[in-house]
Design a protein around this motif. Structure first.
Motif, PDB file in Angstrom:
ATOM      1  N   TYR A  21      -2.942   5.627   3.013  1.00  8.93           N
ATOM      2  CA  TYR A  21      -4.068   6.066   2.724  1.00  8.93           C
ATOM      3  C   TYR A  21      -4.419   7.421   2.514  1.00  8.93           C
ATOM      4  O   TYR A  21      -5.110   7.697   1.589  1.00  8.93           O
ATOM      5  CB  TYR A  21      -4.929   5.431   3.859  1.00  8.93           C
TER       6      TYR A  21
ATOM      7  N   LYS B 122     -11.672   7.846  -4.009  1.00  9.20           N
ATOM      8  CA  LYS B 122     -11.792   6.945  -5.351  1.00  9.20           C
ATOM      9  C   LYS B 122     -13.305   6.734  -5.676  1.00  9.20           C
ATOM     10  O   LYS B 122     -13.392   6.774  -7.063  1.00  9.20           O
ATOM     11  CB  LYS B 122     -11.611   5.570  -4.844  1.00  9.20           C
TER      12      LYS B 122
ATOM     13  N   LEU C  54      -2.838   8.345  -0.987  1.00 14.07           N
ATOM     14  CA  LEU C  54      -3.626   7.928  -2.050  1.00 14.07           C
ATOM     15  C   LEU C  54      -4.940   8.613  -2.296  1.00 14.07           C
ATOM     16  O   LEU C  54      -5.270   8.872  -3.231  1.00 14.07           O
ATOM     17  CB  LEU C  54      -3.970   6.179  -1.702  1.00 14.07           C
ATOM     18  N   ALA C  55      -5.490   8.972  -1.264  1.00 15.18           N
ATOM     19  CA  ALA C  55      -6.819   9.910  -1.241  1.00 15.18           C
ATOM     20  C   ALA C  55      -6.340  11.318  -1.844  1.00 15.18           C
ATOM     21  O   ALA C  55      -6.805  11.982  -2.750  1.00 15.18           O
ATOM     22  CB  ALA C  55      -7.163  10.261  -0.047  1.00 15.18           C
TER      23      ALA C  55
ATOM     24  N   TYR D 202      -9.023   6.960   7.836  1.00 13.58           N
ATOM     25  CA  TYR D 202      -8.107   7.111   6.548  1.00 13.58           C
ATOM     26  C   TYR D 202      -8.443   6.190   5.573  1.00 13.58           C
ATOM     27  O   TYR D 202      -8.385   6.498   4.231  1.00 13.58           O
ATOM     28  CB  TYR D 202      -6.489   6.980   7.022  1.00 13.58           C
ATOM     29  N   TYR D 203      -8.967   4.950   6.073  1.00 11.15           N
ATOM     30  CA  TYR D 203      -9.746   4.022   4.950  1.00 11.15           C
ATOM     31  C   TYR D 203     -10.713   4.871   4.210  1.00 11.15           C
ATOM     32  O   TYR D 203     -11.012   4.700   3.105  1.00 11.15           O
ATOM     33  CB  TYR D 203      -9.956   2.945   5.618  1.00 11.15           C
TER      34      TYR D 203
ATOM     35  N   ALA E 153       0.982   4.121  -2.888  1.00 10.28           N
ATOM     36  CA  ALA E 153       0.931   5.441  -2.582  1.00 10.28           C
ATOM     37  C   ALA E 153       2.198   6.295  -3.064  1.00 10.28           C
ATOM     38  O   ALA E 153       1.817   7.430  -3.673  1.00 10.28           O
ATOM     39  CB  ALA E 153       0.680   5.622  -1.152  1.00 10.28           C
TER      40      ALA E 153
ATOM     41  N   HIS F 220      -9.713   7.350   1.862  1.00 15.74           N
ATOM     42  CA  HIS F 220      -9.446   6.710   0.698  1.00 15.74           C
ATOM     43  C   HIS F 220     -10.377   6.389  -0.501  1.00 15.74           C
ATOM     44  O   HIS F 220     -10.399   6.576  -1.604  1.00 15.74           O
ATOM     45  CB  HIS F 220      -8.573   5.482   0.983  1.00 15.74           C
ATOM     46  N   THR F 221     -11.471   5.656   0.106  1.00 13.31           N
ATOM     47  CA  THR F 221     -12.627   5.374  -0.433  1.00 13.31           C
ATOM     48  C   THR F 221     -13.660   6.300  -1.101  1.00 13.31           C
ATOM     49  O   THR F 221     -13.916   6.374  -1.967  1.00 13.31           O
ATOM     50  CB  THR F 221     -13.485   4.090   0.186  1.00 13.31           C
TER      51      THR F 221
ATOM     52  N   GLU G  95      -4.745   1.582  11.905  1.00 13.35           N
ATOM     53  CA  GLU G  95      -4.690   2.956  11.711  1.00 13.35           C
ATOM     54  C   GLU G  95      -3.680   3.858  12.446  1.00 13.35           C
ATOM     55  O   GLU G  95      -3.371   5.079  12.197  1.00 13.35           O
ATOM     56  CB  GLU G  95      -5.916   3.595  11.261  1.00 13.35           C
TER      57      GLU G  95
ATOM     58  N   SER H 126     -17.509   4.567   5.112  1.00 16.69           N
ATOM     59  CA  SER H 126     -16.294   3.594   4.119  1.00 16.69           C
ATOM     60  C   SER H 126     -16.937   2.577   3.277  1.00 16.69           C
ATOM     61  O   SER H 126     -16.609   2.260   2.390  1.00 16.69           O
ATOM     62  CB  SER H 126     -15.280   3.182   5.050  1.00 16.69           C
TER      63      SER H 126
ATOM     64  N   LEU I 211       0.853  -1.041  -0.186  1.00 16.99           N
ATOM     65  CA  LEU I 211      -0.017  -0.014   0.076  1.00 16.99           C
ATOM     66  C   LEU I 211       0.780   1.397   0.010  1.00 16.99           C
ATOM     67  O   LEU I 211       0.536   2.134  -0.661  1.00 16.99           O
ATOM     68  CB  LEU I 211      -0.878   0.060   1.089  1.00 16.99           C
TER      69      LEU I 211
END
Length: 376
Positions: free
Chosen positions: A364, A308, A367-368, A300-301, A76, A304-305, A355, A254, A72
């Motif tokens: 995360y 996306k 990536l966001a 943070y997950y 990133a 990220h979602t 996390e 999420s 991951l």
């Protein structure tokens, strides 16, 4: 290498169609605040530097027994513009190659998270695959993932709540989190949205939505019926946000963004009742202060979602139920800037789902942010 935003454009949904959808009303009445590019670049650079400096001597991050974290982080860095030739990234990729197994999977040999680790590794290798050097590795990993999916190969029918889903590894109970990673990894591997594996996964994803319809006849659908998504309908059903008094599985942020993103990746368009219902749930619960339904857990997950999914929808501004127009990219940049630690990392005070590990949370976050470049 294609940008992450460009990769997500394979769904073929044009921005004009989304903006014209009257029931969603994405377009803003007035221009929303623009992305602060200088701030974006500053916090990205600080996050990148943190991860570069936290790499272990062996090329990994955190621990060798959980290569998913390292994959991951590597993804990133690559999606943040760090080239595959960068010494830190090159070292990480070389180390990840050591996890390639004879069955095509990419995971720690004693791992119980073989699906998750392989999916994230595919994403890392895809982002680094400029010269095609990982083509065969990705193809082998794709075949491995297909074998993990719950279907008739495991002796179950399409009516079973396990059908089409994927769990952490082996043949563990499927859940939406792992299934959304499966769908995305298969798409990165070049699998088309109408492929049987993607469409079987869509069956499972549809059953994780609190929406009673021909796509979801599970006993949970009618008990909440708010259009949001939860963790899994399999093995008696589970929502990390808890249950209603009558046994309904509560929706949360999420998973709702993960479910919506997965449907778009599977070719479901904006006119579909599932997409409409999920979008309305987001309108009612739009926020960056928490993971709706979960507080700070999995924050943070969630970022990220969130990024996306909205990027996959190809919307620049999103209107909540009160009619307030949000430049979600600008708001996400500002929120992550506020939460960033002085050393460039991000961490969650809620330790659940690892996390509190700055390597995972920072991956995360980056990536966001990779989806936050100002709209052209």
């Amino acid at each position: 290498m294609l940008s992450s935003r460009r990769v997500l454009s394979f769904v073929g949904i044009c921005a004009v169609a989304w903006a014209a959808l009257a029931s969603v009303s994405f377009a803003a009445d007035a221009p929303a605040k623009k992305v602060d590019v200088e701030k974006l670049q500053k916090i990205q650079k600080a996050g990148i530097n943190y991860l570069k400096n936290s790499q272990l001597e062996d090329g990994l991050w955190t621990t060798e027994t959980v290569p998913g974290i390292s994959a991951l982080v590597t993804t990133a860095l690559l999606e943040s513009g760090v080239p595959a030739s960068d010494p830190v990234v090159a070292k990480a990729l070389k180390r990840l190659e050591g996890y390639i197994q004879k069955d095509g999977g990419i995971y720690y040999s004693k791992s119980n998270h073989r699906n998750y680790e392989t999916c994230i590794s595919i994403m890392a290798l895809h982002a680094a695959n400029k010269d095609g050097r990982y083509d065969q590795t990705i193809k082998n990993a794709e075949k491995f993932l297909r074998g993990l999916q719950w279907d008739k190969g495991e002796g179950i029918e399409s009516s079973d709540t396990f059908y089409g889903g994927a769990g952490y590894g082996g043949h563990q109970r499927p859940d939406l989190s792992n299934t959304q990673f499966l769908i995305e990894a298969l798409r990165k591997a070049g699998v088309k949205s109408d492929d049987p594996a993607i469409q079987k996964a869509l069956v499972f994803v549809s059953r994780t939505q609190n929406l009673e319809s021909e796509f979801n006849t599970t006993p949970f659908a009618s008990k909440v019926n708010d259009g949001g998504f939860y963790y899994t309908p399999a093995a008696g059903g589970t929502s990390q946000a808890g249950t209603t008094p009558d046994g309904g599985l509560r929706s949360y942020g999420s998973m709702t963004y993960a479910g919506l993103k997965s449907m778009i990746f599977a070719g479901v368009d904006e006119k579909d009742k599932r997409v409409k219902a999920a979008t309305e749930w987001i309108r009612r619960h739009y926020t960056l202060k928490e993971n709706p339904g979960m507080g700070l857990m999995g924050l943070y997950y969630y970022f990220h979602t969130f990024a996306k999914a909205l990027d996959a929808m190809q919307v620049d501004e999103f209107k909540d139920e009160k009619g307030t127009a949000h430049n979600w990219r600008a708001e996400l940049v500002n929120q992550l800037a506020e939460l960033q630690n002085e050393n460039g990392s991000w961490t969650n005070t809620q330790k659940r789902w690892y996390e509190s590990d700055p390597n995972l949370a920072t991956a995360y976050a980056l990536l966001a942010l990779s989806y936050c470049q100002p709209a052209k």
